[in-house]
Design a protein around this motif. Structure first.
Motif, PDB file in Angstrom:
ATOM      1  N   UNK A  97     -29.788 -36.258 -45.346  1.00  0.00           N
ATOM      2  CA  UNK A  97     -30.260 -37.330 -46.223  1.00  0.00           C
ATOM      3  C   UNK A  97     -29.122 -38.111 -46.880  1.00  0.00           C
ATOM      4  N   UNK A  98     -28.215 -37.418 -47.549  1.00  0.00           N
ATOM      5  CA  UNK A  98     -27.192 -38.127 -48.320  1.00  0.00           C
ATOM      6  C   UNK A  98     -25.959 -38.484 -47.509  1.00  0.00           C
ATOM      7  N   UNK A  99     -25.991 -38.234 -46.204  1.00  0.00           N
ATOM      8  CA  UNK A  99     -24.970 -38.805 -45.337  1.00  0.00           C
ATOM      9  C   UNK A  99     -25.177 -40.314 -45.200  1.00  0.00           C
ATOM     10  N   UNK A 100     -26.319 -40.780 -45.652  1.00  0.00           N
ATOM     11  CA  UNK A 100     -26.596 -42.213 -45.655  1.00  0.00           C
ATOM     12  C   UNK A 100     -25.839 -42.893 -46.797  1.00  0.00           C
ATOM     13  N   UNK A 101     -25.358 -42.118 -47.756  1.00  0.00           N
ATOM     14  CA  UNK A 101     -24.767 -42.672 -48.966  1.00  0.00           C
ATOM     15  C   UNK A 101     -23.594 -43.595 -48.731  1.00  0.00           C
ATOM     16  N   UNK A 102     -22.585 -43.148 -47.984  1.00  0.00           N
ATOM     17  CA  UNK A 102     -21.381 -43.958 -47.782  1.00  0.00           C
ATOM     18  C   UNK A 102     -21.691 -45.244 -47.003  1.00  0.00           C
ATOM     19  N   UNK A 103     -22.450 -45.204 -45.895  1.00  0.00           N
ATOM     20  CA  UNK A 103     -22.815 -46.477 -45.248  1.00  0.00           C
ATOM     21  C   UNK A 103     -23.558 -47.432 -46.183  1.00  0.00           C
ATOM     22  N   UNK A 104     -24.419 -46.881 -47.046  1.00  0.00           N
ATOM     23  CA  UNK A 104     -25.144 -47.713 -48.013  1.00  0.00           C
ATOM     24  C   UNK A 104     -24.172 -48.415 -48.953  1.00  0.00           C
ATOM     25  N   UNK A 105     -23.241 -47.653 -49.486  1.00  0.00           N
ATOM     26  CA  UNK A 105     -22.245 -48.217 -50.395  1.00  0.00           C
ATOM     27  C   UNK A 105     -21.369 -49.243 -49.683  1.00  0.00           C
ATOM     28  N   UNK A 164     -28.929 -28.112 -45.853  1.00  0.00           N
ATOM     29  CA  UNK A 164     -28.640 -28.953 -44.687  1.00  0.00           C
ATOM     30  C   UNK A 164     -29.300 -30.321 -44.848  1.00  0.00           C
ATOM     31  N   UNK A 165     -30.528 -30.339 -45.324  1.00  0.00           N
ATOM     32  CA  UNK A 165     -31.259 -31.594 -45.521  1.00  0.00           C
ATOM     33  C   UNK A 165     -30.524 -32.517 -46.485  1.00  0.00           C
ATOM     34  N   UNK A 166     -30.072 -31.966 -47.617  1.00  0.00           N
ATOM     35  CA  UNK A 166     -29.407 -32.780 -48.623  1.00  0.00           C
ATOM     36  C   UNK A 166     -27.974 -33.140 -48.226  1.00  0.00           C
ATOM     37  N   UNK A 167     -27.231 -32.155 -47.732  1.00  0.00           N
ATOM     38  CA  UNK A 167     -25.807 -32.347 -47.507  1.00  0.00           C
ATOM     39  C   UNK A 167     -25.412 -32.879 -46.150  1.00  0.00           C
ATOM     40  N   UNK A 173     -29.104 -46.555 -40.056  1.00  0.00           N
ATOM     41  CA  UNK A 173     -30.453 -47.108 -40.135  1.00  0.00           C
ATOM     42  C   UNK A 173     -31.162 -46.664 -41.414  1.00  0.00           C
ATOM     43  N   UNK A 174     -30.759 -45.517 -41.932  1.00  0.00           N
ATOM     44  CA  UNK A 174     -31.357 -45.028 -43.171  1.00  0.00           C
ATOM     45  C   UNK A 174     -31.074 -45.906 -44.366  1.00  0.00           C
ATOM     46  N   UNK A 175     -30.066 -46.780 -44.234  1.00  0.00           N
ATOM     47  CA  UNK A 175     -29.762 -47.727 -45.318  1.00  0.00           C
ATOM     48  C   UNK A 175     -30.996 -48.557 -45.656  1.00  0.00           C
ATOM     49  N   UNK A 176     -31.726 -48.965 -44.643  1.00  0.00           N
ATOM     50  CA  UNK A 176     -32.936 -49.773 -44.859  1.00  0.00           C
ATOM     51  C   UNK A 176     -33.955 -48.980 -45.669  1.00  0.00           C
ATOM     52  N   UNK A 195     -24.345 -41.878 -55.119  1.00  0.00           N
ATOM     53  CA  UNK A 195     -23.141 -41.125 -55.465  1.00  0.00           C
ATOM     54  C   UNK A 195     -23.508 -39.766 -56.032  1.00  0.00           C
ATOM     55  N   UNK A 196     -24.600 -39.701 -56.780  1.00  0.00           N
ATOM     56  CA  UNK A 196     -25.074 -38.395 -57.247  1.00  0.00           C
ATOM     57  C   UNK A 196     -25.477 -37.528 -56.061  1.00  0.00           C
ATOM     58  N   UNK A 197     -26.081 -38.140 -55.048  1.00  0.00           N
ATOM     59  CA  UNK A 197     -26.446 -37.393 -53.849  1.00  0.00           C
ATOM     60  C   UNK A 197     -25.242 -36.905 -53.078  1.00  0.00           C
ATOM     61  N   UNK A 198     -24.164 -37.711 -53.086  1.00  0.00           N
ATOM     62  CA  UNK A 198     -22.943 -37.318 -52.388  1.00  0.00           C
ATOM     63  C   UNK A 198     -22.351 -36.049 -52.991  1.00  0.00           C
TER      64      UNK A 198
END
Length: 382
Positions: free
Chosen positions: A54-62, A48-51, A259-262, A19-22
């Motif tokens: 990388x942190x586009x993985x955040x919502x699927x992870x949650x 671009x890397x962060x937003x 896949x980044x969730x893993x 969530x901090x990454x989001x």
């Protein structure tokens, strides 16, 4: 099925970190300060890397976490009517309060000429657009990140159907949802973000089939490095082709986001050993507070910055807004939870009350005393 302390701590750690990454995903900019212009070299690529990677993985992870915790006690322990009542309080009500509250504030502000161009033009919007801004019926809500809560409500309503399909046809169910989720331009209608439906269903699968969540921990190093490398490579492609990504880049972004969730989960296996990670894992409802409040705060900061400095010194705004939002939200979370506990419980879906009850129970039970750094909230209570 119980969730052991290590898994519980790792889940809580991932919540606060993701969530901090989001927050970085939602730092505002305008066309003149877009990272895809490439005016600032490495700094723009980092954005671009962060937003966008990388942190586009955040919502699927949650979403995986949500599906997993919903069925952590198995199919026999799942009470649909009780779940609906509980989630109406912990998910639906906070969504309505935070989103409709911002909708009302923007509506009033735009009446006197404040906020125009920063939020949707509510005074000239069609009824369907107004409804979407307020309730996310067809499009993203006015408090943008809360689309996750909206889609989570839909997934919870569909959870018995999803669980039935996973129990009977796990491979085909996950396979179809995965390919629908990664294919650009394919829509489902019932959810705003396709990746949430797949990820939530994956979480159900992990719970119902009692998958060992530590099975891949021996490969944590290579798994984490692979996820970071894939995100870096994707961001290079995005940096050179955005903001309108080609079909193949969109496909890659959707695929990595799931896949980044893993990779993130494997990363948590060694991050949780750090003392600071134990403290972060014990922050409880702070992560939900940050999630709900960060977007309007960032937009207000952007409005003030535009008034004072225009588009100048955007690098300073980018990092200053992210850091400033963490500080403001941490202090406001602490203050509201202590000064107005009843309001805080409603805004956070009773998460603050549960943390206090768990802490009190542990303090009166020698067998339940937690070791330093362990989170107070159990997964069953979540």
């Amino acid at each position: 099925m119980t969730v052991d302390q290590n898994i519980s701590s790792r889940i809580n750690l991932m919540r606060i970190l993701l969530i901090s990454g989001i927050v970085f995903v939602h730092v505002p900019h305008d066309p003149q300060t877009s990272p895809f212009i490439g005016a600032n070299g490495f700094f723009d690529w980092l954005r671009v890397f962060l937003g966008d990677s990388l942190f586009r993985i955040g919502v699927p992870c949650l979403s995986v976490i949500s599906g997993y915790l919903l069925f952590q006690r198995g199919w026999s322990g799942f009470d649909y009517s009780k779940t609906l009542r509980s989630k109406a309080r912990t998910v639906l009500l906070p969504f309505l309060l935070w989103n409709v509250g911002l909708f009302a504030a923007v509506f009033a502000a735009q009446r006197i000429g404040i906020g125009e161009g920063y939020f949707p033009d509510l005074w000239n919007a069609a009824p369907r657009e107004l409804l979407s801004s307020a309730l996310a019926t067809e499009e993203l809500p006015i408090n943008l990140p809360l689309y996750f809560l909206r889609d989570l409500v839909v997934c919870i309503i569909l959870s018995p159907i999803l669980a039935f399909l996973v129990r009977r046809y796990p491979g085909p169910t996950l396979g179809v949802l995965f390919f629908v989720a990664i294919l650009p331009e394919v829509t489902l209608g019932i959810v705003l973000k396709k990746t949430i439906l797949f990820s939530f269903t994956l979480g159900i699968f992990l719970a119902l089939y009692r998958q060992d969540l530590k099975a891949l921990d021996p490969f944590a190093g290579i798994g984490s490095a692979t996820a970071l490398a894939a995100a870096a490579l994707l961001s290079v492609a995005q940096y050179h082709t955005g903001p309108d990504f080609p079909w193949v880049v969109d496909l890659a972004r959707n695929t990595l986001s799931m896949l980044g969730v893993v990779g993130f989960w494997l990363m948590s296996s060694f991050l949780i050993r750090l003392p600071i990670s134990q403290r972060l894992a014990a922050t409880g409802s702070l992560s939900f507070w940050i999630f709900c409040a960060h977007y309007p705060l960032l937009v207000v900061m952007w409005m003030v910055w535009n008034r004072l400095a225009g588009d100048e010194f955007y690098l300073l705004f980018y990092f200053g807004a992210a850091l400033g939002s963490f500080i403001i939200l941490a202090f406001s979370n602490r203050y509201i939870s202590r000064a107005m506990p009843a309001l805080y419980e409603v805004l956070t879906g009773s998460r603050g009350r549960k943390a206090k009850l768990t802490a009190a129970a542990k303090s009166h039970s020698p067998a339940g005393l937690s070791r330093p750094g362990e989170p107070a909230m159990t997964q069953q209570q979540r």
